[in-house]
Write a protein that holds these residues in place. Structure first.
Motif, PDB file in Angstrom:
ATOM      1  N   THR A 395      86.340  14.173  27.542  1.00 31.61           N
ATOM      2  CA  THR A 395      86.539  13.896  28.973  1.00 31.61           C
ATOM      3  C   THR A 395      85.181  13.802  29.652  1.00 31.61           C
ATOM      4  O   THR A 395      84.206  14.450  29.230  1.00 31.61           O
ATOM      5  N   LEU A 396      85.131  12.998  30.708  1.00 29.66           N
ATOM      6  CA  LEU A 396      83.913  12.870  31.507  1.00 29.66           C
ATOM      7  C   LEU A 396      84.300  12.940  32.979  1.00 29.66           C
ATOM      8  O   LEU A 396      85.191  12.200  33.433  1.00 29.66           O
ATOM      9  N   GLN A 397      83.656  13.841  33.705  1.00 32.58           N
ATOM     10  CA  GLN A 397      83.927  14.021  35.119  1.00 32.58           C
ATOM     11  C   GLN A 397      82.649  13.809  35.919  1.00 32.58           C
ATOM     12  O   GLN A 397      81.554  14.181  35.483  1.00 32.58           O
ATOM     13  N   VAL A 398      82.824  13.207  37.106  1.00 35.31           N
ATOM     14  CA  VAL A 398      81.695  12.958  38.009  1.00 35.31           C
ATOM     15  C   VAL A 398      81.976  13.694  39.307  1.00 35.31           C
ATOM     16  O   VAL A 398      83.048  13.524  39.918  1.00 35.31           O
ATOM     17  N   GLU A 399      81.031  14.529  39.745  1.00 32.68           N
ATOM     18  CA  GLU A 399      81.158  15.286  40.981  1.00 32.68           C
ATOM     19  C   GLU A 399      79.974  14.929  41.878  1.00 32.68           C
ATOM     20  O   GLU A 399      78.814  15.113  41.498  1.00 32.68           O
ATOM     21  N   SER A 400      80.295  14.406  43.048  1.00 34.59           N
ATOM     22  CA  SER A 400      79.229  14.038  43.981  1.00 34.59           C
ATOM     23  C   SER A 400      79.820  13.776  45.357  1.00 34.59           C
ATOM     24  O   SER A 400      81.015  13.474  45.483  1.00 34.59           O
ATOM     25  N   GLU A 401      78.990  13.922  46.343  1.00 38.10           N
ATOM     26  CA  GLU A 401      79.334  13.509  47.700  1.00 38.10           C
ATOM     27  C   GLU A 401      78.028  13.242  48.426  1.00 38.10           C
ATOM     28  O   GLU A 401      76.975  13.807  48.064  1.00 38.10           O
ATOM     29  N   PRO A 402      78.067  12.355  49.395  1.00 35.77           N
ATOM     30  CA  PRO A 402      76.828  11.988  50.081  1.00 35.77           C
ATOM     31  C   PRO A 402      76.083  13.214  50.616  1.00 35.77           C
ATOM     32  O   PRO A 402      76.659  14.091  51.251  1.00 35.77           O
ATOM     33  N   GLY A 403      74.777  13.269  50.286  1.00 28.52           N
ATOM     34  CA  GLY A 403      73.921  14.336  50.765  1.00 28.52           C
ATOM     35  C   GLY A 403      73.937  15.605  49.947  1.00 28.52           C
ATOM     36  O   GLY A 403      73.217  16.552  50.275  1.00 28.52           O
ATOM     37  N   CYS A 404      74.743  15.646  48.885  1.00 29.57           N
ATOM     38  CA  CYS A 404      74.863  16.894  48.106  1.00 29.57           C
ATOM     39  C   CYS A 404      74.557  16.704  46.630  1.00 29.57           C
ATOM     40  O   CYS A 404      75.006  17.497  45.793  1.00 29.57           O
ATOM     41  N   GLY A 405      73.821  15.692  46.276  1.00 28.53           N
ATOM     42  CA  GLY A 405      73.480  15.496  44.882  1.00 28.53           C
ATOM     43  C   GLY A 405      74.667  14.983  44.063  1.00 28.53           C
ATOM     44  O   GLY A 405      75.714  14.632  44.603  1.00 28.53           O
ATOM     45  N   ALA A 406      74.472  14.951  42.756  1.00 25.86           N
ATOM     46  CA  ALA A 406      75.515  14.433  41.869  1.00 25.86           C
ATOM     47  C   ALA A 406      75.492  15.210  40.561  1.00 25.86           C
ATOM     48  O   ALA A 406      74.457  15.775  40.166  1.00 25.86           O
ATOM     49  N   GLY A 407      76.641  15.248  39.922  1.00 21.72           N
ATOM     50  CA  GLY A 407      76.750  15.925  38.631  1.00 21.72           C
ATOM     51  C   GLY A 407      77.660  15.155  37.701  1.00 21.72           C
ATOM     52  O   GLY A 407      78.690  14.630  38.110  1.00 21.72           O
ATOM     53  N   VAL A 408      77.270  15.093  36.436  1.00 19.45           N
ATOM     54  CA  VAL A 408      78.072  14.447  35.392  1.00 19.45           C
ATOM     55  C   VAL A 408      78.350  15.502  34.329  1.00 19.45           C
ATOM     56  O   VAL A 408      77.415  16.156  33.827  1.00 19.45           O
ATOM     57  N   SER A 409      79.632  15.663  33.991  1.00 23.67           N
ATOM     58  CA  SER A 409      80.023  16.659  32.995  1.00 23.67           C
ATOM     59  C   SER A 409      80.813  15.971  31.882  1.00 23.67           C
ATOM     60  O   SER A 409      81.858  15.360  32.142  1.00 23.67           O
ATOM     61  N   ALA A 410      80.299  16.061  30.653  1.00 23.79           N
ATOM     62  CA  ALA A 410      80.960  15.468  29.485  1.00 23.79           C
ATOM     63  C   ALA A 410      81.364  16.579  28.529  1.00 23.79           C
ATOM     64  O   ALA A 410      80.558  17.464  28.219  1.00 23.79           O
ATOM     65  N   CYS A 411      82.619  16.534  28.052  1.00 20.16           N
ATOM     66  CA  CYS A 411      83.132  17.538  27.114  1.00 20.16           C
ATOM     67  C   CYS A 411      83.729  16.843  25.895  1.00 20.16           C
ATOM     68  O   CYS A 411      84.502  15.890  26.034  1.00 20.16           O
ATOM     69  N   LEU A 412      83.369  17.340  24.725  1.00 21.38           N
ATOM     70  CA  LEU A 412      83.898  16.810  23.468  1.00 21.38           C
ATOM     71  C   LEU A 412      84.473  17.954  22.648  1.00 21.38           C
ATOM     72  O   LEU A 412      83.915  19.063  22.637  1.00 21.38           O
ATOM     73  N   PRO A 413      85.602  17.709  21.955  1.00 23.61           N
ATOM     74  CA  PRO A 413      86.143  18.763  21.084  1.00 23.61           C
ATOM     75  C   PRO A 413      85.200  19.025  19.921  1.00 23.61           C
ATOM     76  O   PRO A 413      84.530  18.126  19.423  1.00 23.61           O
TER      77      PRO A 413
END
Length: 422
Positions: A395-413
């Motif tokens: 799974t790959l999730q993207v967390e971000s909002e304007p003015g608060c940076g960004a994060g990418v999270s990748a998980c593999l079994p």
């Protein structure tokens, strides 16, 4: 077995040819010789007995021995055997030694007449044998008559019971052969199905391989279009502008500097594309070391601090999984360089958990809205990262909002941690 169907087995005629072409006539000849020896002083009775022997022989030749094609016709065989039994009964009534001829009649009755009609013929042959055996009884008395009936019963019951047991055995044999035939057919169908499945699996593997090649070609085409092609276009544009600004040294230098910068960026992108094809950091170290090396090179190139943190117990993963996580780190850092120019630091965390391995890449840049900007790099970007991770059941999730940076999270079994034995 159906009523009236003959029990003539395949190949029986060839194996038992002497029993139908020699034995009956040899036995008649022997019995005729005995009759001559016993009744030579009774010419009239002897002539009748010899005529009966000759008639029985002619009957057998005409309806059986010389007519092989008739042996599969139940009606003709019934007439043939009924005639022989009648001859045998008459001869046994005249001379008891003709009861030996019943052995030939039993042979025919058990072989050429189908179930259950053969019971009538077997019982009739038993009457012939019993009549010969009871020739010395006094049938004028009730005791003699009862003895005669007892002799007949002793012959009829065992022979009919033997025929019944033989029929049961034949049915059991036929059922077993049918079951074996069905089993063979089922095995053949199973082998055919396994062969079809193997062929289908080969086709699926080939299709998957072809699809993978096509996907990679499409990805590289997008990458080249969005990086190298755009960079080269920009270089050509700046060089044309510099050519038109030949009379303005300041403008010429500005366009020349822009073209040089674009060339350097294009070279960097070309090198990154080469690394996409062959992950050299993984060839010389573990995944954590490869990510640390990539982060260090990126940090030195862009002047942004990149910190790598590893948690949990590091363990070996499949090569494709390590490549996917390394590419995710590279793409995430490339996106930070492209779209988070104001970022001052980047953090990469590689976490080895019980059932999975996770990679988090976070920056303190301007951020963006994931709901409205699905492909913020305009090309490969987040979509390619997600496809790469999900292809390995991750799974790959993207967390971000304007003015608060960004994060990418990748998980593999990943393989679970080995149990610790006390």
């Amino acid at each position: 077995m159906q009523s009236g169907q003959m029990t003539w087995p395949a190949g029986w005629e060839q194996r038992s040819r002497p029993m139908v072409t020699v034995v009956p006539y040899v036995m008649l000849a022997v019995l005729a010789a005995l009759t001559v020896a016993f009744k030579h002083d009774q010419p009239g009775s002897l002539a009748i007995d010899l005529a009966l022997c000759a008639a029985a022989a002619v009957w057998g030749l005409a309806l059986f021995t010389l007519r092989p094609a008739w042996r599969d016709r139940a009606g003709v065989m019934g007439v043939f055997l009924a005639g022989l039994i009648l001859f045998g009964l008459v001869m046994a009534l005249r001379d008891p030694w003709f009861g030996v001829y019943a052995t030939v009649l039993y042979f025919y009755a058990f072989r050429i007449i189908g179930w259950p009609r053969e019971l009538y013929f077997i019982a009739s042959v038993a009457v012939v044998a019993g009549t010969a055996q009871a020739s010395g009884l006094d049938l004028d008395s009730w005791a003699g008559r009862f003895e005669f009936l007892g002799v007949l019963a002793v012959n009829i019951v065992p022979m009919c019971l033997l025929a019944w047991l033989g029929e049961i055995m034949m049915q059991h044999h036929a059922a077993r052969e049918a079951a074996l035939s069905e089993a063979r057919e089922a095995n053949e169908r199973l082998e055919a199905a396994l062969a079809d499945n193997a062929a289908l699996q080969e086709r699926l593997v080939e299709q998957a391989r072809t699809a993978g090649v096509l996907d990679e070609r499409a990805r590289m085409a997008r990458e080249i279009h969005d990086t190298l092609a755009q960079g080269l276009t920009g270089i050509v544009t700046q060089l044309h502008a510099a050519e038109h600004a030949a009379d303005d040294p300041a403008a010429w230098r500005r366009h020349h500097a822009a073209a040089t910068a674009l060339a350097r960026e294009s070279l960097t992108e070309a090198r990154r594309s080469v690394n996409e094809l062959r992950p050299e950091p993984l060839e010389t170290g573990r995944l954590a070391d490869a990510i640390a090396e990539v982060a260090a090179v990126w940090s030195a190139r862009h002047g942004v601090a990149a910190q790598v943190t590893v948690t949990g117990v590091a363990r070996t993963m499949p090569v494709e999984a390590e490549v996917a996580l390394l590419r995710t780190a590279q793409e995430a850092l490339a996106n930070v360089a492209k779209h988070a120019a104001t970022a001052s630091r980047v953090g990469l965390t590689l976490s080895y958990l019980d059932q999975q391995v996770a990679l988090d890449v976070r920056d303190d840049g301007p951020g963006f809205d994931p709901n409205t900007q699905h492909r913020r790099d305009g090309g490969f970007g987040l979509v390619a990262m997600r496809q790469r991770i999900e292809a390995l059941s991750g799974t790959l999730q993207v967390e971000s909002e304007p003015g608060c940076g960004a994060g990418v999270s990748a998980c593999l079994p990943a393989s679970p941690l080995p149990e610790v034995r006390s």
